[in-house]
Motif scaffolding. Structure first.
Motif: not given
Length: 142
Positions: A18-19, A23, A25, A27, A53-54, A57
């Motif tokens: 998370y940012t 948010i 993310c 991978t 993202w979002g 994810a």
């Protein structure tokens, strides 16, 4: 135009972070089967890094696991950075814009009978295929 469509299987469970503004993310890598060559021998698979993202994810992390089959629609991105020795490094990945889960889930319970099924908001593909539908001539608009 930069557009990518992939179908493959997750190599391992996706990793979510998370940012600072919360948010999500995720991978992950997917293995793409390349089929057989003209002699009938299996070709080696390609392994593609994907970032989403979002909500995509979060849903990916919640509903898939290693081996899950998915499709990815997105675009190719290339980033660069300097490593610890000051050397410029590049990485290429797919920025996923749309993810679809392609595995069919096994139905654990029988389909509800009328009128209870009217309250259900989503069905699996298997449920839709196996649900009996009766259509009378009076139901047709012509």
């Amino acid at each position: 135009m930069n557009k990518v469509f992939l179908i493959g299987r997750l190599c391992k469970d996706s990793e979510i972070r998370y940012t600072q503004t919360n948010i999500a993310c995720a991978t992950f890598d997917i293995a793409i089967n390349n089929g057989k060559d003209s002699d009938g021998n299996e070709r080696k698979a390609d392994f593609i890094r994907v970032v989403v993202w979002g909500n995509q994810a979060e849903n990916l992390t919640k509903y898939t696991h290693k081996g899950s089959q998915i499709s990815v629609e997105g675009s190719i991105k290339t980033d660069s950075y300097d490593d610890n020795n000051g050397n410029k490094k590049y990485r290429t990945y797919v920025l996923g814009k749309r993810i679809m889960f392609l595995d069919n889930k096994k139905i654990e319970e029988p389909l509800p009978q009328e009128p209870d099924h009217l309250n259900k908001t989503s069905f699996t593909t298997e449920e839709i295929d196996n649900y009996p539908v009766e259509i009378n001539d009076s139901d047709l608009p012509f």
